[in-house]
Design an enzyme around this catalytic site. Structure first.
Site, PDB file in Angstrom:
ATOM      1  N   LYS A  85      15.321  -5.551  11.637  1.00  0.00           N
ATOM      2  CA  LYS A  85      14.606  -5.566  12.787  1.00  0.00           C
ATOM      3  C   LYS A  85      13.220  -6.633  12.796  1.00  0.00           C
ATOM      4  O   LYS A  85      12.685  -6.662  11.840  1.00  0.00           O
ATOM      5  CB  LYS A  85      14.083  -4.221  13.065  1.00  0.00           C
ATOM      6  CG  LYS A  85      15.082  -3.224  13.474  1.00  0.00           C
ATOM      7  CD  LYS A  85      14.432  -1.879  14.086  1.00  0.00           C
ATOM      8  CE  LYS A  85      15.238  -0.911  14.382  1.00  0.00           C
ATOM      9  NZ  LYS A  85      14.614   0.276  14.853  1.00  0.00           N
TER      10      LYS A  85
ATOM     11  N   GLY B 156       4.826  -1.644   3.133  1.00  0.00           N
ATOM     12  CA  GLY B 156       4.078  -1.668   4.417  1.00  0.00           C
ATOM     13  C   GLY B 156       2.902  -2.399   4.165  1.00  0.00           C
ATOM     14  O   GLY B 156       2.348  -2.984   5.046  1.00  0.00           O
TER      15      GLY B 156
ATOM     16  N   GLY C 174      10.788  -2.655   0.070  1.00  0.00           N
ATOM     17  CA  GLY C 174      11.271  -1.777  -0.731  1.00  0.00           C
ATOM     18  C   GLY C 174      13.000  -2.384  -0.822  1.00  0.00           C
ATOM     19  O   GLY C 174      13.527  -2.145  -1.883  1.00  0.00           O
TER      20      GLY C 174
ATOM     21  N   ARG D 248       5.980   3.410 -10.783  1.00  0.00           N
ATOM     22  CA  ARG D 248       4.613   3.397  -9.973  1.00  0.00           C
ATOM     23  C   ARG D 248       3.524   3.742 -11.068  1.00  0.00           C
ATOM     24  O   ARG D 248       2.549   3.599 -11.128  1.00  0.00           O
ATOM     25  CB  ARG D 248       4.630   4.607  -8.803  1.00  0.00           C
ATOM     26  CG  ARG D 248       5.152   3.738  -7.915  1.00  0.00           C
ATOM     27  CD  ARG D 248       5.372   4.227  -6.424  1.00  0.00           C
ATOM     28  NE  ARG D 248       5.758   3.546  -5.482  1.00  0.00           N
ATOM     29  CZ  ARG D 248       5.661   3.601  -4.135  1.00  0.00           C
ATOM     30  NH1 ARG D 248       5.320   4.787  -3.764  1.00  0.00           N
ATOM     31  NH2 ARG D 248       6.388   2.932  -3.204  1.00  0.00           N
TER      32      ARG D 248
HETATM   33  P1  ADP Z   1      12.462  -4.784   2.872  1.00  0.00           P
HETATM   34  O1  ADP Z   1      12.443  -3.060   2.826  1.00  0.00           O
HETATM   35  O2  ADP Z   1      12.717  -5.338   1.891  1.00  0.00           O
HETATM   36  O3  ADP Z   1      11.115  -5.014   3.772  1.00  0.00           O
HETATM   37  P2  ADP Z   1      13.888  -4.066   5.559  1.00  0.00           P
HETATM   38  O4  ADP Z   1      13.467  -2.602   5.560  1.00  0.00           O
HETATM   39  O5  ADP Z   1      13.075  -4.903   6.679  1.00  0.00           O
HETATM   40  O6  ADP Z   1      13.620  -4.958   4.106  1.00  0.00           O
HETATM   41  O7  ADP Z   1      15.407  -4.315   5.853  1.00  0.00           O
HETATM   42  C1  ADP Z   1      16.300  -4.131   4.948  1.00  0.00           C
HETATM   43  C2  ADP Z   1      17.682  -3.404   5.694  1.00  0.00           C
HETATM   44  O8  ADP Z   1      18.203  -4.584   6.726  1.00  0.00           O
HETATM   45  C3  ADP Z   1      18.754  -3.013   4.915  1.00  0.00           C
HETATM   46  O9  ADP Z   1      19.082  -1.938   4.864  1.00  0.00           O
HETATM   47  C4  ADP Z   1      19.851  -4.001   5.195  1.00  0.00           C
HETATM   48  O10 ADP Z   1      21.058  -3.339   5.534  1.00  0.00           O
HETATM   49  C5  ADP Z   1      19.386  -4.239   6.766  1.00  0.00           C
HETATM   50  N1  ADP Z   1      20.149  -5.484   7.388  1.00  0.00           N
HETATM   51  C6  ADP Z   1      19.998  -6.617   6.942  1.00  0.00           C
HETATM   52  N2  ADP Z   1      20.969  -7.656   7.553  1.00  0.00           N
HETATM   53  C7  ADP Z   1      21.426  -6.719   8.629  1.00  0.00           C
HETATM   54  C8  ADP Z   1      22.284  -7.042   9.771  1.00  0.00           C
HETATM   55  N3  ADP Z   1      23.021  -8.308   9.803  1.00  0.00           N
HETATM   56  N4  ADP Z   1      22.796  -6.096  10.330  1.00  0.00           N
HETATM   57  C9  ADP Z   1      22.257  -4.854  10.062  1.00  0.00           C
HETATM   58  N5  ADP Z   1      21.345  -4.508   9.127  1.00  0.00           N
HETATM   59  C10 ADP Z   1      21.034  -5.305   8.502  1.00  0.00           C
HETATM   60 MG    MG Z   2      13.100  -1.251   3.986  1.00  0.00          MG
END
Ligand code: ADP
Ligand code: MG
Length: 395
Positions: free
Chosen positions: A198, A377, A354, A35
């Site tokens: 989610k 975010g 992230g 960063r």
């Molecule tokens: P990003 O940080 O890239 O925006 P998110 O924070 O939305 O992504 O989601 C990342 C998380 O989603 C990871 O920790 C991963 O383990 C979880 N994840 C992905 N697929 C599944 C699944 N089938 N069941 C539970 N957790 C999941």
């Molecule tokens: Mg995340």
């Protein structure tokens, strides 16, 4: 949009908001200075101009008062290593000492204020506090894309207090340009790949993207909310019962806008949430009772790859599975590789989030995307199409 590249700020005291919220270990040592390095071009430009640069950043979530644990002391040291020049710093908060330091700055000097979240006025978005900050400067630069969705004083209020002297830093400009491109009229086909655990937190993004994309790939844990809503069997897979209706609405909306929705057609299920669990490969909407889906299977990766390779514009946010466990990283890595391949072939790709970035780092593929957004975010809120506090007055 006003950009610092179009001006020379020699002799001006420039207040620059940066996001140097770097990860640290338990002793406060910086474990990743990405960063800081990302803002090097902007800092360099101000130094070369002969501006007096006053940096403002937060670190962690202190409670609106001085807390040694969140001091920017080590950040100041690291900035000086990155820019190859001393950085003025004091742990004292705004007041006589800071004002004197600013008054004694010479052209080309760089100073860092102590953690901006040591002031309650910052997170409260307090105009009086913003005015105190404004007294220290003649111009304002915002280069903190990661906080652009926060209604905080140094992010959202200062541009208004410098109506003719506020500028985007290089990092901020690149973020806004690339993400705006996606929301404008990008080359088609446009494919969005959305994953993660989610659906909540990503609903607004999905809503906003549906009228713009041709293909929507929904993977990761969030697809099970869709699958349950559509009547499939999801076993013990992660899902949100209070979002079933939302999921159905989104599916309807996709139909209305002729968006092709792709959900994983096969997936890896486990009998317990661990890397060494027993596994089976099953159909995406036929998860056996007591089993939980943790990754998409090889047929899904093949299907997604096909869609991705035919796309001219690609957005990827959110892993396709629990990639933190090496046995369940294939779906995520497969999709990342397909996006890299499409990019190599000329598609424009944006990745962000992230965890998605951490997957790309594991694959050493950060530079295989056209653009990687630094704001998790902030990126999602930007893509939701709402006006962000930090951009409101940056016209
Ligand atoms: P990003 O940080 O890239 O925006 P998110 O924070 O939305 O992504 O989601 C990342 C998380 O989603 C990871 O920790 C991963 O383990 C979880 N994840 C992905 N697929 C599944 C699944 N089938 N069941 C539970 N957790 C999941
Ligand atoms: Mg995340």
């Amino acid at each position: 949009m006003k950009h610092i590249k179009d001006v020379n700020l020699k002799g001006k005291r420039v207040l620059m908001r940066v996001d140097f919220n770097v990860p640290t270990d338990e002793n406060g040592n910086i474990t990743d200075d990405t960063r800081i390095r990302k803002s090097l071009p902007t800092m360099q430009k101000l130094i070369n101009d002969g501006a007096k640069t006053i940096l403002m950043s937060h670190l962690g979530r202190p409670k609106g008062e001085f807390d040694e644990k969140y001091s920017l002391k080590n950040v100041a040291k690291r900035i000086s290593e990155v820019i190859g020049k001393e950085v003025l710093f004091t742990q004292s908060l705004l007041g006589e000492e800071v004002t004197n330091m600013v008054n004694n700055m010479k052209d080309g000097d760089v100073m860092l204020l102590e953690n901006i979240r040591f002031y309650k006025g910052e997170t409260d978005g307090d105009m009086e506090f913003a005015k105190e900050l404004a007294k220290l400067g003649d111009a304002y630069v915002n280069n903190a894309f990661g906080t652009v969705h926060r209604n905080h004083a140094s992010v959202a209020l200062l541009a208004e207090l410098f109506p003719n002297d506020h500028y985007f830093g290089f990092l901020m400009e690149r973020e806004v340009e690339n993400l705006s491109y996606l929301l404008g009229n990008p080359e088609r086909p446009f494919t969005a790949i959305i994953g993660g655990s989610k659906i909540s937190g990503k609903i607004d993004v999905l809503e906003n993207l549906i009228p713009k994309v041709d293909n929507m790939i929904i993977g990761g844990g969030m697809r099970y909310t869709f699958t349950k809503a559509l009547g499939g069997k999801i076993g013990n897979s992660i899902h949100e019962d209070d979002k079933l209706e939302v999921a159905l609405d989104l599916v309807e909306k996709m139909k209305k806008h002729n968006v092709n929705l792709y959900l994983p057609i096969d997936c890896i299920v486990v009998d317990q949430f661990s890397n060494d669990a027993n596994t089976q490969l099953v159909k995406g909407d036929e998860i056996p009772d007591n089993w939980e889906a943790v990754d998409c299977g090889p047929k899904s990766v093949e299907l997604f790859r096909d869609v991705i390779l035919k796309s001219k514009t690609i957005l990827w946010n959110g892993p396709m599975g629990v990639f933190e466990m090496p046995n369940f990283a294939k779906g995520t890595f497969g999709v990342a590789k397909a996006v890299a391949e499409a990019t190599q072939n000329g598609a424009f790709s944006v990745a962000g989030g992230g965890d998605s970035i951490s997957a790309l780092q594991q694959l050493d593929m950060m530079d295989k995307m056209s653009f990687v957004s630094t704001g998790g975010g902030a990126m999602l809120e930007f893509l939701s199409g709402i006006e962000l506090p930090g951009l409101k007055h940056m016209k």
